[in-house]
Design a protein around this motif. Sequence first.
Motif, PDB file in Angstrom:
ATOM      1  N   TYR A 249       4.727   2.838  12.149  1.00 47.38           N
ATOM      2  CA  TYR A 249       4.623   4.198  11.479  1.00 47.38           C
ATOM      3  C   TYR A 249       5.382   5.435  12.165  1.00 47.38           C
ATOM      4  O   TYR A 249       6.014   6.277  11.719  1.00 47.38           O
ATOM      5  CB  TYR A 249       3.243   4.684  10.928  1.00 47.38           C
ATOM      6  CG  TYR A 249       2.761   3.567  10.206  1.00 47.38           C
ATOM      7  CD1 TYR A 249       3.032   3.491   8.590  1.00 47.38           C
ATOM      8  CD2 TYR A 249       1.761   2.686  10.282  1.00 47.38           C
ATOM      9  CE1 TYR A 249       2.562   2.497   7.968  1.00 47.38           C
ATOM     10  CE2 TYR A 249       1.235   1.819   9.720  1.00 47.38           C
ATOM     11  CZ  TYR A 249       1.790   1.828   8.396  1.00 47.38           C
ATOM     12  OH  TYR A 249       1.281   0.715   7.341  1.00 47.38           O
TER      13      TYR A 249
ATOM     14  N   GLU B 268       0.767  -1.210   0.120  1.00 41.62           N
ATOM     15  CA  GLU B 268       0.157  -0.049  -0.034  1.00 41.62           C
ATOM     16  C   GLU B 268       0.825   1.111   0.103  1.00 41.62           C
ATOM     17  O   GLU B 268       1.894   1.407   0.933  1.00 41.62           O
ATOM     18  CB  GLU B 268      -0.838  -0.162   1.338  1.00 41.62           C
ATOM     19  CG  GLU B 268      -1.906   1.160   1.394  1.00 41.62           C
ATOM     20  CD  GLU B 268      -2.478   1.103   2.784  1.00 41.62           C
ATOM     21  OE1 GLU B 268      -3.130   2.030   3.200  1.00 41.62           O
ATOM     22  OE2 GLU B 268      -2.616  -0.122   3.384  1.00 41.62           O
ATOM     23  N   GLN B 269       0.769   2.064  -0.944  1.00 36.44           N
ATOM     24  CA  GLN B 269       1.518   3.368  -1.132  1.00 36.44           C
ATOM     25  C   GLN B 269       0.729   4.166   0.250  1.00 36.44           C
ATOM     26  O   GLN B 269      -0.462   4.649   0.155  1.00 36.44           O
ATOM     27  CB  GLN B 269       0.890   4.026  -2.446  1.00 36.44           C
ATOM     28  CG  GLN B 269       1.815   5.345  -2.621  1.00 36.44           C
ATOM     29  CD  GLN B 269       3.323   5.329  -2.820  1.00 36.44           C
ATOM     30  OE1 GLN B 269       3.649   4.467  -3.636  1.00 36.44           O
ATOM     31  NE2 GLN B 269       4.225   6.080  -2.190  1.00 36.44           N
ATOM     32  N   LYS B 270       1.631   4.769   0.911  1.00 34.11           N
ATOM     33  CA  LYS B 270       1.285   5.570   2.121  1.00 34.11           C
ATOM     34  C   LYS B 270       0.690   7.208   1.550  1.00 34.11           C
ATOM     35  O   LYS B 270       1.374   7.449   0.577  1.00 34.11           O
ATOM     36  CB  LYS B 270       2.218   5.498   3.089  1.00 34.11           C
ATOM     37  CG  LYS B 270       2.307   4.269   3.777  1.00 34.11           C
ATOM     38  CD  LYS B 270       0.797   4.117   4.635  1.00 34.11           C
ATOM     39  CE  LYS B 270       0.594   2.392   4.687  1.00 34.11           C
ATOM     40  NZ  LYS B 270      -0.680   2.066   5.446  1.00 34.11           N
ATOM     41  N   LYS B 271       0.277   7.989   2.467  1.00 35.51           N
ATOM     42  CA  LYS B 271      -0.117   9.505   1.962  1.00 35.51           C
ATOM     43  C   LYS B 271       0.551  10.204   3.010  1.00 35.51           C
ATOM     44  O   LYS B 271       1.069   9.960   3.891  1.00 35.51           O
ATOM     45  CB  LYS B 271      -1.576   9.498   1.995  1.00 35.51           C
ATOM     46  CG  LYS B 271      -2.059   8.692   0.924  1.00 35.51           C
ATOM     47  CD  LYS B 271      -3.910   8.892   0.860  1.00 35.51           C
ATOM     48  CE  LYS B 271      -4.533   8.193  -0.273  1.00 35.51           C
ATOM     49  NZ  LYS B 271      -4.249   6.759  -0.363  1.00 35.51           N
TER      50      LYS B 271
ATOM     51  N   ARG C 294       5.827   2.586   0.956  1.00 34.16           N
ATOM     52  CA  ARG C 294       5.063   1.611   0.553  1.00 34.16           C
ATOM     53  C   ARG C 294       5.271   0.450   1.453  1.00 34.16           C
ATOM     54  O   ARG C 294       6.233   0.396   2.068  1.00 34.16           O
ATOM     55  CB  ARG C 294       5.401   0.874  -0.933  1.00 34.16           C
ATOM     56  CG  ARG C 294       4.950   1.836  -1.808  1.00 34.16           C
ATOM     57  CD  ARG C 294       5.205   1.025  -3.515  1.00 34.16           C
ATOM     58  NE  ARG C 294       4.159   0.485  -3.509  1.00 34.16           N
ATOM     59  CZ  ARG C 294       3.023   0.833  -4.163  1.00 34.16           C
ATOM     60  NH1 ARG C 294       3.063   1.844  -4.572  1.00 34.16           N
ATOM     61  NH2 ARG C 294       1.735   0.183  -4.401  1.00 34.16           N
ATOM     62  N   VAL C 295       4.159  -0.070   2.124  1.00 31.50           N
ATOM     63  CA  VAL C 295       4.108  -1.079   3.016  1.00 31.50           C
ATOM     64  C   VAL C 295       3.602  -2.470   2.434  1.00 31.50           C
ATOM     65  O   VAL C 295       2.311  -2.309   2.045  1.00 31.50           O
ATOM     66  CB  VAL C 295       3.348  -0.620   4.286  1.00 31.50           C
ATOM     67  CG1 VAL C 295       3.314  -1.667   5.435  1.00 31.50           C
ATOM     68  CG2 VAL C 295       3.785   0.703   4.866  1.00 31.50           C
TER      69      VAL C 295
ATOM     70  N   LEU D 253       4.378  10.292   5.074  1.00 33.56           N
ATOM     71  CA  LEU D 253       4.915   8.910   4.576  1.00 33.56           C
ATOM     72  C   LEU D 253       4.646   8.634   3.025  1.00 33.56           C
ATOM     73  O   LEU D 253       4.798   7.594   2.793  1.00 33.56           O
ATOM     74  CB  LEU D 253       4.337   8.186   5.473  1.00 33.56           C
ATOM     75  CG  LEU D 253       4.660   7.834   7.007  1.00 33.56           C
ATOM     76  CD1 LEU D 253       3.797   6.999   7.835  1.00 33.56           C
ATOM     77  CD2 LEU D 253       6.110   7.934   7.231  1.00 33.56           C
ATOM     78  N   SER D 254       4.659   9.543   2.137  1.00 37.81           N
ATOM     79  CA  SER D 254       4.255   9.372   0.719  1.00 37.81           C
ATOM     80  C   SER D 254       5.226   8.708   0.006  1.00 37.81           C
ATOM     81  O   SER D 254       5.157   8.147  -0.955  1.00 37.81           O
ATOM     82  CB  SER D 254       3.838  10.754   0.002  1.00 37.81           C
ATOM     83  OG  SER D 254       4.928  11.600   0.117  1.00 37.81           O
TER      84      SER D 254
ATOM     85  N   GLY E 256       8.395  -2.129   5.271  1.00 44.34           N
ATOM     86  CA  GLY E 256       8.419  -0.847   4.682  1.00 44.34           C
ATOM     87  C   GLY E 256       9.428  -0.476   3.484  1.00 44.34           C
ATOM     88  O   GLY E 256      10.613  -1.152   3.662  1.00 44.34           O
TER      89      GLY E 256
END
Length: 95
Positions: free
Chosen positions: A88, A42-45, A52-53, A48-49, A66
């Motif tokens: 995070y 998942e691409q973070k926003k 990806r996790v 934390l953009s 990560g």
Amino acid sequence: MANIIVLQTSNFKKAVKKLHQNQKKDLDKAVKALMEDPLLGEQKKGDLSFLRVYKFKMTKQLTLLGFSYEDGRVVLELLALGSHENFYRDIKKIF
């Protein structure tokens, strides 16, 4: 698909050193899956953009991996590894 260069941050290397052999096998499978499809996870926003996790099971425990992925350079950079707790928050401190 082009060869993917896999880089590891020193934090990631330290986390891997603490793993048991069976945990390393689970991690290796996760890294291989990411090498085949770096857009897994998942691409973070927000702040934390860059991150990806990818979530996977390591010895039956949910583990977060990560990483960042640059398509132009085809580089998979492994940034962090850990359980969900404080994952995070800790990444924000490091990066």
